[in-house]
Scaffold this active site. Sequence first.
Site, PDB file in Angstrom:
ATOM      1  N   CYS A 104       0.815  -1.221   0.000  1.00  0.00           N
ATOM      2  CA  CYS A 104       0.000   0.000   0.000  1.00  0.00           C
ATOM      3  C   CYS A 104       0.847   1.270   0.000  1.00  0.00           C
ATOM      4  O   CYS A 104       0.330   2.349  -0.278  1.00  0.00           O
ATOM      5  CB  CYS A 104      -0.960  -0.002   1.184  1.00  0.00           C
ATOM      6  SG  CYS A 104      -2.052  -1.432   1.204  1.00  0.00           S
TER       7      CYS A 104
ATOM      8  N   HIS B  47      -3.306   7.374   2.969  1.00  0.00           N
ATOM      9  CA  HIS B  47      -3.722   6.083   2.417  1.00  0.00           C
ATOM     10  C   HIS B  47      -5.065   5.723   3.041  1.00  0.00           C
ATOM     11  O   HIS B  47      -5.254   5.820   4.254  1.00  0.00           O
ATOM     12  CB  HIS B  47      -2.667   5.019   2.731  1.00  0.00           C
ATOM     13  CG  HIS B  47      -3.119   3.632   2.429  1.00  0.00           C
ATOM     14  ND1 HIS B  47      -3.792   3.316   1.272  1.00  0.00           N
ATOM     15  CD2 HIS B  47      -3.030   2.475   3.142  1.00  0.00           C
ATOM     16  CE1 HIS B  47      -4.085   2.025   1.284  1.00  0.00           C
ATOM     17  NE2 HIS B  47      -3.636   1.488   2.402  1.00  0.00           N
TER      18      HIS B  47
ATOM     19  N   ASN C 111     -10.254   0.062   0.697  1.00  0.00           N
ATOM     20  CA  ASN C 111      -8.794   0.157   0.638  1.00  0.00           C
ATOM     21  C   ASN C 111      -8.332  -0.402  -0.703  1.00  0.00           C
ATOM     22  O   ASN C 111      -8.378  -1.605  -0.921  1.00  0.00           O
ATOM     23  CB  ASN C 111      -8.186  -0.631   1.807  1.00  0.00           C
ATOM     24  CG  ASN C 111      -6.660  -0.611   1.805  1.00  0.00           C
ATOM     25  OD1 ASN C 111      -6.032  -0.170   0.840  1.00  0.00           O
ATOM     26  ND2 ASN C 111      -6.068  -1.091   2.882  1.00  0.00           N
TER      27      ASN C 111
HETATM   28  N1  COA Z   1     -17.815  -8.088  10.675  1.00  0.00           N
HETATM   29  C1  COA Z   1     -18.217  -8.291  11.920  1.00  0.00           C
HETATM   30  N2  COA Z   1     -17.364  -8.562  12.928  1.00  0.00           N
HETATM   31  C2  COA Z   1     -16.064  -8.634  12.617  1.00  0.00           C
HETATM   32  C3  COA Z   1     -15.588  -8.432  11.317  1.00  0.00           C
HETATM   33  C4  COA Z   1     -16.519  -8.159  10.318  1.00  0.00           C
HETATM   34  N3  COA Z   1     -16.169  -7.942   9.046  1.00  0.00           N
HETATM   35  N4  COA Z   1     -14.243  -8.571  11.332  1.00  0.00           N
HETATM   36  C5  COA Z   1     -13.888  -8.828  12.584  1.00  0.00           C
HETATM   37  N5  COA Z   1     -14.985  -8.883  13.379  1.00  0.00           N
HETATM   38  C6  COA Z   1     -15.053  -9.142  14.798  1.00  0.00           C
HETATM   39  C7  COA Z   1     -13.861  -9.856  15.324  1.00  0.00           C
HETATM   40  O1  COA Z   1     -13.985 -11.247  15.110  1.00  0.00           O
HETATM   41  C8  COA Z   1     -13.867  -9.483  16.784  1.00  0.00           C
HETATM   42  O2  COA Z   1     -14.749 -10.319  17.460  1.00  0.00           O
HETATM   43  P1  COA Z   1     -14.331 -10.968  18.855  1.00  0.00           P
HETATM   44  O3  COA Z   1     -14.065  -9.788  19.760  1.00  0.00           O
HETATM   45  O4  COA Z   1     -15.515 -11.773  19.195  1.00  0.00           O
HETATM   46  O5  COA Z   1     -13.090 -11.765  18.546  1.00  0.00           O
HETATM   47  C9  COA Z   1     -14.485  -8.095  16.794  1.00  0.00           C
HETATM   48  O6  COA Z   1     -15.081  -7.918  15.508  1.00  0.00           O
HETATM   49  C10 COA Z   1     -13.482  -6.979  17.038  1.00  0.00           C
HETATM   50  O7  COA Z   1     -12.333  -7.229  16.321  1.00  0.00           O
HETATM   51  P2  COA Z   1     -11.122  -6.243  16.408  1.00  0.00           P
HETATM   52  O8  COA Z   1      -9.989  -6.831  15.652  1.00  0.00           O
HETATM   53  O9  COA Z   1     -10.898  -5.783  17.805  1.00  0.00           O
HETATM   54  O10 COA Z   1     -11.720  -5.004  15.615  1.00  0.00           O
HETATM   55  P3  COA Z   1     -10.995  -3.656  15.339  1.00  0.00           P
HETATM   56  O11 COA Z   1     -11.737  -2.559  15.954  1.00  0.00           O
HETATM   57  O12 COA Z   1      -9.526  -3.743  15.590  1.00  0.00           O
HETATM   58  O13 COA Z   1     -11.181  -3.522  13.763  1.00  0.00           O
HETATM   59  C11 COA Z   1      -9.998  -3.828  11.721  1.00  0.00           C
HETATM   60  C12 COA Z   1     -10.668  -4.504  12.903  1.00  0.00           C
HETATM   61  C13 COA Z   1      -9.487  -4.890  10.766  1.00  0.00           C
HETATM   62  C14 COA Z   1     -11.018  -2.955  11.003  1.00  0.00           C
HETATM   63  C15 COA Z   1      -8.839  -2.947  12.257  1.00  0.00           C
HETATM   64  O14 COA Z   1      -8.027  -3.701  13.100  1.00  0.00           O
HETATM   65  C16 COA Z   1      -7.988  -2.376  11.165  1.00  0.00           C
HETATM   66  O15 COA Z   1      -8.436  -1.571  10.376  1.00  0.00           O
HETATM   67  N6  COA Z   1      -6.691  -2.755  11.104  1.00  0.00           N
HETATM   68  C17 COA Z   1      -5.804  -2.275  10.077  1.00  0.00           C
HETATM   69  C18 COA Z   1      -6.078  -2.994   8.807  1.00  0.00           C
HETATM   70  C19 COA Z   1      -5.470  -2.336   7.610  1.00  0.00           C
HETATM   71  O16 COA Z   1      -5.442  -1.155   7.493  1.00  0.00           O
HETATM   72  N7  COA Z   1      -4.992  -3.158   6.679  1.00  0.00           N
HETATM   73  C20 COA Z   1      -4.481  -2.728   5.434  1.00  0.00           C
HETATM   74  C21 COA Z   1      -3.173  -2.062   5.587  1.00  0.00           C
HETATM   75  S1  COA Z   1      -2.623  -1.392   4.096  1.00  0.00           S
END
Ligand code: COA
Length: 311
Positions: free
Chosen positions: A112, A236, A266
């Site tokens: 990215c 980004h 993204n």
């Molecule tokens: N729909 C519903 N629930 C979801 C889900 C979805 N699409 N994806 C994950 N969950 C659940 C998880 O299983 C977790 O459940 P649990 O607590 O029972 O285990 C809960 O939601 C919370 O997960 P968590 O990882 O704490 O959520 P978060 O607030 O950290 O958000 C992301 C998750 C992926 C959105 C976040 O971590 C993120 O944006 N990370 C960076 C990713 C990124 O930018 N990647 C590309 C880089 S270029």
Amino acid sequence: MNAGIIGLGSYAPDQILTNEDLEKKIDTSDEWIRTRTGIEERRIAAPEENTSHMAFKAAQEAIKDAGINPEQIGLILVATVTPDNPFPSVATMLQEQLGASNAAAMDVSAACAGFMYGIVTAKQFVETDTYSHVLVVGVEKLSKITNWEDRNTAVLFGDGAGAVIVSKVSEGRGILSFELGANGSGGKYLQQDGPYLTMNGREVFKFAVRQMGESAVNVIEKAGLNKEDVDMLIPHQANIRIMEAARERLELPIEKMSKTIHKYGNTSSASIPLSLKEEVMNGKVNDDDVIVMVGFGGGLTWGAIALKWGR
Ligand code: COA
């Protein structure tokens, strides 16, 4: 004279995949996706629509916008982690399709942050008078490496392309400063492991929140500017909460941050040029405006640029 951007182009596939569409495929909800990521819908390329096709569309527009001929391009850099094939590169495919007969061509792999790496590489060749015009494309067909059964990643990504022509611009304009970086020890947090992309969302989130703000501040300082001098932040588009953290670090009002994540998701290396194009088209970026672009991605990699807009 500095290198700057003299032409812009972008392309997004027609097919829209909404959060509601995803609700029907996996255990997720529109509410979860919106509040956790800021994404409402994303574009998905048709199965037969390759990365090179999206790149070509964006590149053609950038060349036209710059008012140059393809033969004047000295180098083509395509930032992508989803090339049509490992080789030949998408850049060489473009070279042929565009008729850029005098251009060297290669792909850049920095996930990215790839577009930032591409622009900084282009700058070096332009400012040393090696090439007059460098075509830099950020393009991704992430849908082909997305595991559509993995709700942790399937909701995040989209397909698209953005392209720019990097050339010398008037005194005082162009790229004022840059920063590139990498930390290979975090490679495991975001990778293509077998056919699919896998991610440790929490680790990537922590890294991104810290690095985006830090790199943005660094390029502002390197350019001899202050936070108040920034007219537009183009982060980004990975997650609205990560973008907001960078904006808050720069103490910028909400209207000074580009946001296209709600409609494209993204798009990896395409997200910054796609957003830049929209801001310029909507009249939000004008001559002599100071823009800060900042990206991060798998590798881990990051990159930022401070730029004074205009030819
Ligand atoms: N729909 C519903 N629930 C979801 C889900 C979805 N699409 N994806 C994950 N969950 C659940 C998880 O299983 C977790 O459940 P649990 O607590 O029972 O285990 C809960 O939601 C919370 O997960 P968590 O990882 O704490 O959520 P978060 O607030 O950290 O958000 C992301 C998750 C992926 C959105 C976040 O971590 C993120 O944006 N990370 C960076 C990713 C990124 O930018 N990647 C590309 C880089 S270029």
